[in-house]
Design a protein around this motif. Structure first.
Motif, short mmCIF file in Angstrom:
data_model
loop_
_atom_site.label_atom_id
_atom_site.label_comp_id
_atom_site.label_asym_id
_atom_site.label_seq_id
_atom_site.Cartn_x
_atom_site.Cartn_y
_atom_site.Cartn_z
N PRO A 71 -6.93 -13.44 -11.77
CA PRO A 71 -6.83 -13.03 -10.37
C PRO A 71 -5.39 -12.89 -9.88
O PRO A 71 -5.08 -12.04 -9.05
N HIS A 72 -4.50 -13.74 -10.42
CA HIS A 72 -3.09 -13.61 -10.04
C HIS A 72 -2.56 -12.25 -10.46
O HIS A 72 -1.91 -11.56 -9.67
N ILE A 73 -2.85 -11.86 -11.69
CA ILE A 73 -2.37 -10.56 -12.18
C ILE A 73 -2.99 -9.42 -11.36
O ILE A 73 -2.29 -8.50 -10.93
N LEU A 74 -4.27 -9.52 -11.12
CA LEU A 74 -4.99 -8.49 -10.37
C LEU A 74 -4.42 -8.30 -8.96
O LEU A 74 -4.28 -7.16 -8.49
N CYS A 75 -4.09 -9.38 -8.30
CA CYS A 75 -3.66 -9.30 -6.89
C CYS A 75 -2.14 -9.32 -6.72
O CYS A 75 -1.61 -8.68 -5.81
N TRP A 76 -1.46 -10.07 -7.56
CA TRP A 76 -0.02 -10.26 -7.32
C TRP A 76 0.85 -9.16 -7.91
O TRP A 76 1.97 -8.97 -7.43
N VAL A 77 0.37 -8.42 -8.89
CA VAL A 77 1.16 -7.26 -9.34
C VAL A 77 1.26 -6.23 -8.21
O VAL A 77 2.37 -5.80 -7.86
N PRO A 78 0.14 -5.86 -7.56
CA PRO A 78 0.26 -4.97 -6.40
C PRO A 78 1.09 -5.60 -5.27
O PRO A 78 1.85 -4.90 -4.59
N LEU A 79 0.96 -6.90 -5.09
CA LEU A 79 1.74 -7.60 -4.06
C LEU A 79 3.23 -7.45 -4.34
O LEU A 79 4.01 -7.12 -3.43
N VAL A 80 3.64 -7.65 -5.57
CA VAL A 80 5.05 -7.50 -5.94
C VAL A 80 5.53 -6.08 -5.65
O VAL A 80 6.63 -5.88 -5.13
N ILE A 81 4.71 -5.10 -5.95
CA ILE A 81 5.08 -3.70 -5.70
C ILE A 81 5.28 -3.45 -4.20
O ILE A 81 6.25 -2.83 -3.78
N VAL A 82 4.36 -3.98 -3.39
CA VAL A 82 4.47 -3.83 -1.93
C VAL A 82 5.75 -4.51 -1.43
O VAL A 82 6.50 -3.94 -0.63
N VAL A 83 6.00 -5.72 -1.90
CA VAL A 83 7.18 -6.47 -1.44
C VAL A 83 8.47 -5.77 -1.86
O VAL A 83 9.40 -5.64 -1.05
N VAL A 84 8.54 -5.29 -3.09
CA VAL A 84 9.74 -4.57 -3.54
C VAL A 84 9.94 -3.32 -2.67
O VAL A 84 11.08 -3.01 -2.27
N GLY A 85 8.86 -2.62 -2.36
CA GLY A 85 8.97 -1.46 -1.49
C GLY A 85 9.51 -1.81 -0.11
O GLY A 85 10.38 -1.11 0.42
N LEU A 86 9.02 -2.89 0.44
CA LEU A 86 9.51 -3.33 1.75
C LEU A 86 10.98 -3.72 1.69
O LEU A 86 11.77 -3.39 2.58
N LEU A 87 11.34 -4.45 0.64
CA LEU A 87 12.73 -4.90 0.53
C LEU A 87 13.69 -3.75 0.30
O LEU A 87 14.88 -3.85 0.63
N SER A 88 13.19 -2.64 -0.22
CA SER A 88 14.06 -1.47 -0.41
C SER A 88 14.43 -0.84 0.93
O SER A 88 15.37 -0.06 1.00
#
Length: 129
Positions: A71-88
């Motif tokens: 579940p971490h991989i399923l949910c947190w990979v997209p989470l990391v992508i969203v966060v990186v996008g925001l931080l950009s």
């Protein structure tokens, strides 16, 4: 069953218990304080769902299992992508939110490193023969 899960948690190495109880879970609950920020609801949903989906796994395994990485991989990979996008585009974000996003990103990427290893080990252990 709750006692089995608790005892399984307590059998983990002390550093893992501290990581989970003091860092991983609290940091992934912190998005609840940022629901009004850009992508705040999505970030909270992904962060919390990544943890909540572990409940059925713990119940089925009657304790901690390497399957909890899935579940971490399923949910947190997209989470990391969203966060990186925001931080950009951080110049448009609240400074407190930026600091939180960096903390969440660091914690979840560290967790994902362990999760990929645990998930691979769990899947290899499921193969017949």
């Amino acid at each position: 069953m709750v006692q089995d899960i608790w005892l399984s948690f307590r059998r983990l190495p002390l550093w893992v218990q501290i990581w989970v109880a003091v860092i991983l879970v609290p940091v992934n609950l912190m998005p609840l304080f940022f629901l009004d920020q850009p992508q705040g609801v999505l970030i909270a949903a992904l962060a919390i769902t990544g943890m909540a989906l572990n409940l059925p796994i713990m119940i089925a395994a009657r304790g901690m299992s390497e399957a909890m990485a899935l579940p971490h991989i399923l949910c947190w990979v997209p989470l990391v992508i969203v966060v990186v996008g925001l931080l950009s585009a951080a110049e448009t974000l609240n400074p407190t939110y930026i600091r939180f996003l960096w903390l969440l990103l660091i914690v979840d990427v560290i967790s994902l490193v362990f999760d990929v290893r645990d998930a691979a080990h769990w899947m290899r252990s499921r193969k017949p023969g």
